[in-house]
Write a protein that holds these residues in place. Structure first.
Motif, short mmCIF file in Angstrom:
data_model
loop_
_atom_site.label_atom_id
_atom_site.label_comp_id
_atom_site.label_asym_id
_atom_site.label_seq_id
_atom_site.Cartn_x
_atom_site.Cartn_y
_atom_site.Cartn_z
N VAL A 141 1.39 1.95 -9.53
CA VAL A 141 2.34 0.87 -9.23
C VAL A 141 3.77 1.37 -9.39
N VAL A 142 4.59 1.14 -8.38
CA VAL A 142 6.00 1.53 -8.44
C VAL A 142 6.68 0.83 -9.61
N GLY A 143 7.38 1.61 -10.44
CA GLY A 143 8.16 1.04 -11.53
C GLY A 143 7.36 0.38 -12.62
N ASN A 144 6.10 0.79 -12.80
CA ASN A 144 5.26 0.20 -13.85
C ASN A 144 4.70 1.31 -14.74
N PRO A 145 5.53 1.87 -15.63
CA PRO A 145 5.05 2.97 -16.48
C PRO A 145 3.94 2.54 -17.43
N GLU A 166 -5.06 12.05 -5.36
CA GLU A 166 -4.11 11.64 -4.33
C GLU A 166 -3.48 10.33 -4.77
N VAL A 167 -2.26 10.41 -5.26
CA VAL A 167 -1.59 9.21 -5.77
C VAL A 167 -1.09 8.37 -4.61
N VAL A 168 -1.47 7.08 -4.61
CA VAL A 168 -0.98 6.12 -3.62
C VAL A 168 -0.20 5.06 -4.39
N MET A 169 1.11 4.97 -4.13
CA MET A 169 1.95 4.03 -4.86
C MET A 169 2.00 2.69 -4.13
N PHE A 170 1.84 1.62 -4.90
CA PHE A 170 1.89 0.27 -4.33
C PHE A 170 3.08 -0.48 -4.93
N PRO A 171 3.70 -1.37 -4.15
CA PRO A 171 4.94 -2.01 -4.60
C PRO A 171 4.76 -3.00 -5.72
#
Length: 374
Positions: A141-145, A166-171
């Motif tokens: 998740v974008v911006g969710n450390p 394979e990292v897939v980033m979700f908003p």
């Protein structure tokens, strides 16, 4: 004589109530996640119990940001925060807190409910153990450390890093959790009752929880090397689990009730005592609030050291152990070392651009941790 006896009994009863409640403030302010979150629901249930049992009025300040939950506590405008992993991040000066305005902060835990966390996959993804995730699509998740770093820790348990997948980033978190049902990812890491996972369990792909063997000492050491706040936990409440089934997962503390290290030990003692005494009034507030039993919620690991006032009560109750005390002393040593390193680091680096400042602090953190391990 009968009237005198009734009056004496009434006064005695009122005296008992006053004795239980006298050390609690008449009003308190707590911070928590947004309305609708588990953290807010649990804080509300406990606040309601405090009102009924002790007459204490609690106002909860919800916030969707870590800074919004922490700042009132650190500035003394709130008594306690019902926090998540931001309590660990702020103790290290990580992520949002790797700025000249923040850095490591001296927080203490009072208690924290175990909240399980694990790798979950689509059943048709061919992942049966963590090592099988190599080359598969990971939903982060974008911006969710908070989510992403826990997932890195679980990958480390199986000898992997994010470079191996394979990292897939979700908003958004919701989008990441829905991604497996939509065949946009093969696995993610999360809490077991996330609503989108029930949809995955009913979908053609199906659902599988990947266990974390509690006896795998090497795996747990690798996990701790990434994020030293979790411990083994047998979970029996999860999407896709049949009644009577359980899965070995990791548990962190959410919510963890935290306050400042310099808060009065007597105040914290009174708070955790009230938390314990009101337990029967709030334990059924949600499906997992039974885990606020201090035998579970009053022991490490946690995001930050336990407060001395909490330890005093936990010791009296026979819950605090020598192992817990040893953990706490090590955690205090790490936090003290981070704060000391920051005091040296900040004057020499506060003029740097933000990314360079954060990167140099990360290097300094590594040096601090290495010095403690040596």
């Amino acid at each position: 004589m009968l009237l005198r006896s009734i009056l004496a009994t009434t006064v005695l009863g009122l005296g008992t109530l006053t004795a239980s409640a006298q050390d609690l403030p008449q009003t308190m302010i707590w911070t928590a996640y947004d309305v609708g979150s588990a953290g807010y629901a649990e804080a509300s249930a406990i606040a309601d119990a405090f009102g009924k049992e002790f007459g204490t009025k609690v106002r909860i300040q919800p916030s969707g940001t870590a800074i919004g939950r922490l700042q009132p506590v650190l500035q003394g405008r709130a008594d306690y925060g019902f926090l998540a992993t931001e309590s660990f991040f702020v103790s290290e000066g990580d992520f949002d807190f790797a700025t000249p305005e923040w850095g490591p902060q001296n927080l203490r835990a009072v208690a924290g409910r175990p909240a399980s966390f694990a790798m979950v996959t689509a059943a048709d993804a061919g992942i049966e153990e963590i090592a099988d995730a190599k080359g598969k699509r990971a939903a982060l998740v974008v911006g969710n450390p908070s989510v992403n770093l826990k997932c890195e820790a679980i990958l480390a348990f199986g000898g992997l890093t994010t470079d191996d997948v394979e990292v897939v980033m979700f908003p958004t978190y919701a989008a990441a959790m829905s991604s497996m049902t939509k065949n946009e990812a093969d696995f993610t890491c999360t809490t077991p009752t996330t609503s989108q996972l029930y949809e995955l369990a009913e979908s053609p792909r199906g659902i599988r929880w990947i266990p974390l063997d509690s006896e795998n000492q090497e795996g747990w050491a690798a996990l701790d090397g990434v994020l030293p706040i979790m411990s083994p936990f047998n979970e029996d409440i999860a999407a896709g689990l049949e009644e009577g089934e359980n899965v070995q997962m990791a548990a962190y503390r959410y919510p963890v009730i935290a306050t400042t290290a310099d808060k009065s030990a007597d105040e914290v003692y009174a708070f955790i005592k009230a938390l314990d005494e009101a337990y029967d009034l709030y334990k059924d507030g949600t499906a997992t609030m039974v885990r606020w039993d201090l035998a579970q919620a009053g022991l490490p690991p946690a995001d930050v050291p336990f407060h001395e006032g909490a330890i005093r009560y936990l010791t009296e109750k026979g819950i605090w152990t020598e192992e817990a005390e040893a953990w706490n002393q090590q955690r205090i040593a790490r936090l003290d070392a981070m704060i000391a390193a920051w005091e040296e680091f900040l004057p020499a680096n506060e003029g740097l651009p933000a990314e360079e400042f954060a990167a140099k602090w990360k290097e300094k953190q590594g040096e601090v941790i290495a010095s403690l391990d040596s």
